[in-house]
Design a protein around this motif. Structure first.
Motif, short mmCIF file in Angstrom:
data_model
loop_
_atom_site.label_atom_id
_atom_site.label_comp_id
_atom_site.label_asym_id
_atom_site.label_seq_id
_atom_site.Cartn_x
_atom_site.Cartn_y
_atom_site.Cartn_z
N LEU A 122 0.83 -1.21 0.00
CA LEU A 122 0.00 0.00 0.00
C LEU A 122 0.86 1.26 0.00
N PHE A 123 1.97 1.23 0.73
CA PHE A 123 2.87 2.38 0.77
C PHE A 123 3.44 2.67 -0.61
N THR A 124 3.86 1.62 -1.32
CA THR A 124 4.41 1.79 -2.66
C THR A 124 3.35 2.30 -3.63
N LEU A 125 2.14 1.72 -3.54
CA LEU A 125 1.06 2.16 -4.42
C LEU A 125 0.69 3.62 -4.15
N PHE A 126 0.72 4.03 -2.88
CA PHE A 126 0.40 5.43 -2.55
C PHE A 126 1.39 6.38 -3.21
N TRP A 127 2.69 6.08 -3.12
CA TRP A 127 3.67 6.98 -3.70
C TRP A 127 3.60 6.99 -5.22
N LEU A 128 3.31 5.85 -5.83
CA LEU A 128 3.13 5.84 -7.28
C LEU A 128 1.93 6.68 -7.69
N PHE A 129 0.83 6.56 -6.93
CA PHE A 129 -0.35 7.37 -7.22
C PHE A 129 -0.06 8.85 -7.01
N PHE A 130 0.66 9.19 -5.94
CA PHE A 130 0.95 10.59 -5.64
C PHE A 130 1.82 11.22 -6.73
N ILE A 131 2.83 10.49 -7.19
CA ILE A 131 3.70 11.00 -8.26
C ILE A 131 2.90 11.21 -9.54
N ALA A 132 2.04 10.23 -9.87
CA ALA A 132 1.21 10.36 -11.07
C ALA A 132 0.26 11.55 -10.95
N LEU A 133 -0.29 11.78 -9.75
CA LEU A 133 -1.20 12.91 -9.54
C LEU A 133 -0.48 14.24 -9.73
#
Length: 250
Positions: A14-25
């Motif tokens: 979940l931590f990795t997915l959050f940072w990937l989502f944040f960078i994409a956002l």
């Protein structure tokens, strides 16, 4: 062979997915922010789109039959800049070749906004003179500028107030309408000071420069582009109205 699951758990995933989502956002918002004012126009005539490029065109449908707007999309050509660089270098300051307040240079620059009036939620022109809006008036306990003189930064009278323009959406006066030797022009209330007697003082321009204020195409309404040009003219006077304003203060 070791079990891969022993190195992973739900928290790390979940931590990795959050940072990937944040960078994409962040990248998405950065690109969406380029719908206005991009691509950049460089001094050599080339353009720059920046990181992520320019987003795909999107159509915005405007209320009250004012048409559609595509951004990014075709823009009207900018007005001619009547100036030349002081020296041959990127970012060099411009030397005005005419009247910078009239030509729209420096603090007198204006944007080519829609040549349509701003509207209220029910589709009426938002800023209008009191003569066509009997619902509003000057409060009796406040000084009424109508019929009173307007003075420039040189202390001389530049015109006479003949009407006030009210903002129907936020009940307040946006402009004073002046009679300047038979010519009607607007004065932004933010650029004036009203005395207890109702007389108005303007520090940004001289009395003779009221004649040069941009006029309206329709005497009973002001468009977004006209608002920008009028306000820019007074704003430009803070630098260009008097020769000593362009000199060092010390």
């Amino acid at each position: 062979m070791s079990d891969v699951s022993s190195f992973l758990d739900l928290t790390s995933i979940l931590f990795t997915l959050f940072w990937l989502f944040f960078i994409a956002l962040v990248l998405y918002l950065h690109r969406e922010g380029k719908r206005e004012g991009w691509p950049l126009q460089l001094n050599n005539g080339e353009t720059a789109a920046g990181l992520g490029g320019i987003p795909k065109p999107k159509t915005y449908r405007k209320h009250h039959g004012q048409g559609d707007r595509v951004r990014p999309g075709p823009d009207a050509p900018e007005y001619h800049i009547n100036a030349e660089p002081l020296y041959n270098s990127a970012g060099a300051p411009l030397k005005p070749l005419g009247d910078p307040m009239v030509d729209g240079l420096g603090p007198a620059a204006w944007a080519k906004r829609a040549d349509q009036p701003d509207l209220t939620v029910d589709g009426r022109p938002r800023i209008v003179p009191l003569r066509i809006d009997p619902e509003h008036s000057v409060v009796s306990k406040d000084p009424n500028p109508v019929g009173k003189a307007v003075y420039g930064c040189d202390g001389k009278q530049g015109g006479t107030v003949v009407d006030m323009w009210v903002d129907r959406a936020e009940p307040m006066f946006r402009y004073a309408e002046l009679d300047v030797a038979g010519k009607r022009v607007l004065l932004p209330m933010t650029m004036a000071r009203v005395s207890k007697s109702g007389e108005m003082n303007v520090r940004s321009i001289r009395s003779d420069q009221f004649q040069q204020v941009p006029t309206l195409a329709n005497p009973d309404q002001v468009t977004l582009q006209e608002e920008d040009r009028i306000t820019a003219f007074y704003g430009g006077g803070t630098l260009y109205a008097m020769p000593n304003r362009q000199e060092p203060s010390l």
